[in-house]
Design a protein around this motif. Structure first.
Motif, PDB file in Angstrom:
ATOM      1  N   LYS A  48     -50.491 -31.551  46.790  1.00 28.48           N
ATOM      2  CA  LYS A  48     -50.022 -32.833  46.264  1.00 28.48           C
ATOM      3  C   LYS A  48     -48.673 -33.149  46.899  1.00 28.48           C
ATOM      4  O   LYS A  48     -47.735 -32.361  46.793  1.00 28.48           O
ATOM      5  CB  LYS A  48     -49.891 -32.753  44.747  1.00 28.48           C
ATOM      6  CG  LYS A  48     -49.620 -34.074  44.081  1.00 28.48           C
ATOM      7  CD  LYS A  48     -49.668 -33.903  42.565  1.00 28.48           C
ATOM      8  CE  LYS A  48     -49.460 -35.231  41.870  1.00 28.48           C
ATOM      9  NZ  LYS A  48     -49.477 -35.078  40.421  1.00 28.48           N
ATOM     10  N   ILE A  49     -48.592 -34.290  47.583  1.00 25.89           N
ATOM     11  CA  ILE A  49     -47.390 -34.699  48.311  1.00 25.89           C
ATOM     12  C   ILE A  49     -47.017 -36.107  47.889  1.00 25.89           C
ATOM     13  O   ILE A  49     -47.813 -37.008  48.083  1.00 25.89           O
ATOM     14  CB  ILE A  49     -47.653 -34.726  49.833  1.00 25.89           C
ATOM     15  CG1 ILE A  49     -48.317 -33.424  50.289  1.00 25.89           C
ATOM     16  CG2 ILE A  49     -46.385 -35.009  50.600  1.00 25.89           C
ATOM     17  CD1 ILE A  49     -48.992 -33.566  51.624  1.00 25.89           C
ATOM     18  N   PRO A  50     -45.861 -36.439  47.436  1.00 33.64           N
ATOM     19  CA  PRO A  50     -44.912 -35.514  46.814  1.00 33.64           C
ATOM     20  C   PRO A  50     -45.333 -35.238  45.390  1.00 33.64           C
ATOM     21  O   PRO A  50     -46.251 -35.874  44.883  1.00 33.64           O
ATOM     22  CB  PRO A  50     -43.606 -36.282  46.847  1.00 33.64           C
ATOM     23  CG  PRO A  50     -44.013 -37.707  46.723  1.00 33.64           C
ATOM     24  CD  PRO A  50     -45.355 -37.803  47.441  1.00 33.64           C
ATOM     25  N   GLU A  51     -44.643 -34.339  44.740  1.00 36.03           N
ATOM     26  CA  GLU A  51     -44.990 -33.996  43.365  1.00 36.03           C
ATOM     27  C   GLU A  51     -44.721 -35.169  42.431  1.00 36.03           C
ATOM     28  O   GLU A  51     -45.459 -35.427  41.512  1.00 36.03           O
ATOM     29  CB  GLU A  51     -44.205 -32.768  42.922  1.00 36.03           C
ATOM     30  CG  GLU A  51     -44.636 -32.281  41.556  1.00 36.03           C
ATOM     31  CD  GLU A  51     -43.939 -31.002  41.166  1.00 36.03           C
ATOM     32  OE1 GLU A  51     -43.055 -30.537  41.890  1.00 36.03           O
ATOM     33  OE2 GLU A  51     -44.284 -30.479  40.099  1.00 36.03           O
ATOM     34  N   VAL A  76     -51.700 -37.701  48.895  1.00 37.48           N
ATOM     35  CA  VAL A  76     -50.437 -38.153  49.472  1.00 37.48           C
ATOM     36  C   VAL A  76     -50.033 -39.439  48.763  1.00 37.48           C
ATOM     37  O   VAL A  76     -50.775 -40.408  48.780  1.00 37.48           O
ATOM     38  CB  VAL A  76     -50.572 -38.409  50.989  1.00 37.48           C
ATOM     39  CG1 VAL A  76     -49.276 -38.913  51.570  1.00 37.48           C
ATOM     40  CG2 VAL A  76     -51.032 -37.156  51.706  1.00 37.48           C
ATOM     41  N   SER A  77     -48.859 -39.435  48.139  1.00 37.88           N
ATOM     42  CA  SER A  77     -48.393 -40.623  47.431  1.00 37.88           C
ATOM     43  C   SER A  77     -46.935 -40.882  47.768  1.00 37.88           C
ATOM     44  O   SER A  77     -46.047 -40.179  47.308  1.00 37.88           O
ATOM     45  CB  SER A  77     -48.554 -40.428  45.921  1.00 37.88           C
ATOM     46  OG  SER A  77     -48.129 -41.582  45.250  1.00 37.88           O
ATOM     47  N   GLY A  78     -46.710 -41.867  48.607  1.00 36.63           N
ATOM     48  CA  GLY A  78     -45.340 -42.243  48.935  1.00 36.63           C
ATOM     49  C   GLY A  78     -44.708 -41.424  50.034  1.00 36.63           C
ATOM     50  O   GLY A  78     -43.501 -41.451  50.208  1.00 36.63           O
ATOM     51  N   ALA A  79     -45.479 -40.672  50.803  1.00 34.66           N
ATOM     52  CA  ALA A  79     -44.924 -39.866  51.892  1.00 34.66           C
ATOM     53  C   ALA A  79     -44.936 -40.668  53.196  1.00 34.66           C
ATOM     54  O   ALA A  79     -45.699 -41.614  53.359  1.00 34.66           O
ATOM     55  CB  ALA A  79     -45.716 -38.588  52.062  1.00 34.66           C
ATOM     56  N   VAL A  80     -44.070 -40.270  54.127  1.00 38.41           N
ATOM     57  CA  VAL A  80     -43.940 -40.962  55.408  1.00 38.41           C
ATOM     58  C   VAL A  80     -44.166 -39.966  56.549  1.00 38.41           C
ATOM     59  O   VAL A  80     -43.710 -38.825  56.484  1.00 38.41           O
ATOM     60  CB  VAL A  80     -42.530 -41.597  55.533  1.00 38.41           C
ATOM     61  CG1 VAL A  80     -42.354 -42.271  56.877  1.00 38.41           C
ATOM     62  CG2 VAL A  80     -42.309 -42.586  54.397  1.00 38.41           C
ATOM     63  N   ASP A  81     -44.862 -40.410  57.589  1.00 38.80           N
ATOM     64  CA  ASP A  81     -45.119 -39.590  58.780  1.00 38.80           C
ATOM     65  C   ASP A  81     -45.823 -38.280  58.451  1.00 38.80           C
ATOM     66  O   ASP A  81     -45.403 -37.196  58.857  1.00 38.80           O
ATOM     67  CB  ASP A  81     -43.827 -39.314  59.554  1.00 38.80           C
ATOM     68  CG  ASP A  81     -43.215 -40.575  60.136  1.00 38.80           C
ATOM     69  OD1 ASP A  81     -43.984 -41.486  60.516  1.00 38.80           O
ATOM     70  OD2 ASP A  81     -41.981 -40.664  60.187  1.00 38.80           O
ATOM     71  N   THR A  82     -46.929 -38.387  57.729  1.00 40.89           N
ATOM     72  CA  THR A  82     -47.716 -37.216  57.347  1.00 40.89           C
ATOM     73  C   THR A  82     -48.862 -37.024  58.329  1.00 40.89           C
ATOM     74  O   THR A  82     -49.530 -37.977  58.707  1.00 40.89           O
ATOM     75  CB  THR A  82     -48.281 -37.393  55.922  1.00 40.89           C
ATOM     76  OG1 THR A  82     -47.196 -37.609  55.029  1.00 40.89           O
ATOM     77  CG2 THR A  82     -49.078 -36.189  55.472  1.00 40.89           C
ATOM     78  N   SER A  83     -49.101 -35.776  58.715  1.00 42.12           N
ATOM     79  CA  SER A  83     -50.211 -35.432  59.595  1.00 42.12           C
ATOM     80  C   SER A  83     -51.138 -34.463  58.868  1.00 42.12           C
ATOM     81  O   SER A  83     -50.711 -33.415  58.395  1.00 42.12           O
ATOM     82  CB  SER A  83     -49.674 -34.772  60.868  1.00 42.12           C
ATOM     83  OG  SER A  83     -50.744 -34.289  61.656  1.00 42.12           O
ATOM     84  N   ILE A  84     -52.413 -34.845  58.768  1.00 41.70           N
ATOM     85  CA  ILE A  84     -53.430 -34.019  58.122  1.00 41.70           C
ATOM     86  C   ILE A  84     -54.491 -33.763  59.182  1.00 41.70           C
ATOM     87  O   ILE A  84     -55.277 -34.648  59.507  1.00 41.70           O
ATOM     88  CB  ILE A  84     -54.018 -34.741  56.892  1.00 41.70           C
ATOM     89  CG1 ILE A  84     -52.915 -35.069  55.883  1.00 41.70           C
ATOM     90  CG2 ILE A  84     -55.124 -33.906  56.259  1.00 41.70           C
ATOM     91  CD1 ILE A  84     -53.340 -36.015  54.778  1.00 41.70           C
ATOM     92  N   ALA A 100     -52.131 -42.852  48.842  1.00 43.93           N
ATOM     93  CA  ALA A 100     -51.801 -43.881  47.843  1.00 43.93           C
ATOM     94  C   ALA A 100     -50.313 -44.176  47.862  1.00 43.93           C
ATOM     95  O   ALA A 100     -49.557 -43.614  48.641  1.00 43.93           O
ATOM     96  CB  ALA A 100     -52.234 -43.397  46.465  1.00 43.93           C
ATOM     97  N   GLY A 101     -49.924 -45.053  46.949  1.00 43.77           N
ATOM     98  CA  GLY A 101     -48.501 -45.403  46.826  1.00 43.77           C
ATOM     99  C   GLY A 101     -47.983 -46.031  48.100  1.00 43.77           C
ATOM    100  O   GLY A 101     -48.725 -46.626  48.873  1.00 43.77           O
ATOM    101  N   ALA A 102     -46.703 -45.883  48.340  1.00 39.47           N
ATOM    102  CA  ALA A 102     -46.068 -46.483  49.515  1.00 39.47           C
ATOM    103  C   ALA A 102     -46.105 -45.527  50.706  1.00 39.47           C
ATOM    104  O   ALA A 102     -45.139 -45.369  51.440  1.00 39.47           O
ATOM    105  CB  ALA A 102     -44.630 -46.863  49.183  1.00 39.47           C
TER     106      ALA A 102
END
Length: 167
Positions: A48-51, A76-84, A100-102
């Protein structure tokens, strides 16, 4: 400044039976590499990113992990520059990956999805600039990729053949 953290080779079995996460990150930048997470499909989120939505993670990488029997593998909720990238996700109860989120600038690549009871990838409200490429989808109960009307700029490249579960 956010903390830089690397989790490498972590194995979590029988993850929480409540609505918790096997790994929850909040305000941390870093990587989760080669982890194995097996949990209770009705309750557990793998990563869970971020908590909380108040703590933004930037530049997080989830690579080479295996998820089995969790509700949602990666949220992922509200994270920036995430790589999965390069993960194997089997038997999720809900969406395998949820953006989700921003959330902004998320790359989802070379993942293998098998047996999701909902969507393999769900992209919802307010997320922008999501790239999905070279993923494989097998036995997904609903759509391989589900995008809501309020998300913006989602690109899908070289999408593998989708094999659906049918009646």
């Amino acid at each position: 400044a956010a903390l830089r953290s690397i989790l490498h080779g972590v194995t979590v079995t029988h993850a929480p039976t409540a609505t918790g996460a096997a790994i929850a990150l909040s305000g941390i930048d870093g990587a989760i590499l080669n982890c194995i997470i097996q949990g209770n499909e009705l309750y557990t989120t793998g990563v869970k990113i971020p908590e909380t939505t108040n703590d933004i993670c930037t530049g997080l990488h989830v690579h080479g992990c295996q998820f089995r029997g969790v509700k949602t593998a990666i949220s992922v909720s509200g994270a920036v520059d995430t790589s999965i990238e390069g993960n194997r996700i089997v038997g999720t109860y809900d969406s395998s990956i949820l953006i989700a989120g921003a959330s902004a600038h998320t790359r989802i690549a070379k993942n293998v999805f098998t047996g999701s009871k909902e969507y393999a990838i769900g992209i919802s409200a307010s997320s922008v600039d999501t790239l999905i490429e070279d993923c494989s989808f097998t036995a997904i109960a609903k759509d391989a990729v589900h995008i809501t009307a309020t998300s913006a700029r989602t690109n899908i490249r070289k999408r593998s053949e989708e094999r659906r579960v049918g009646k």
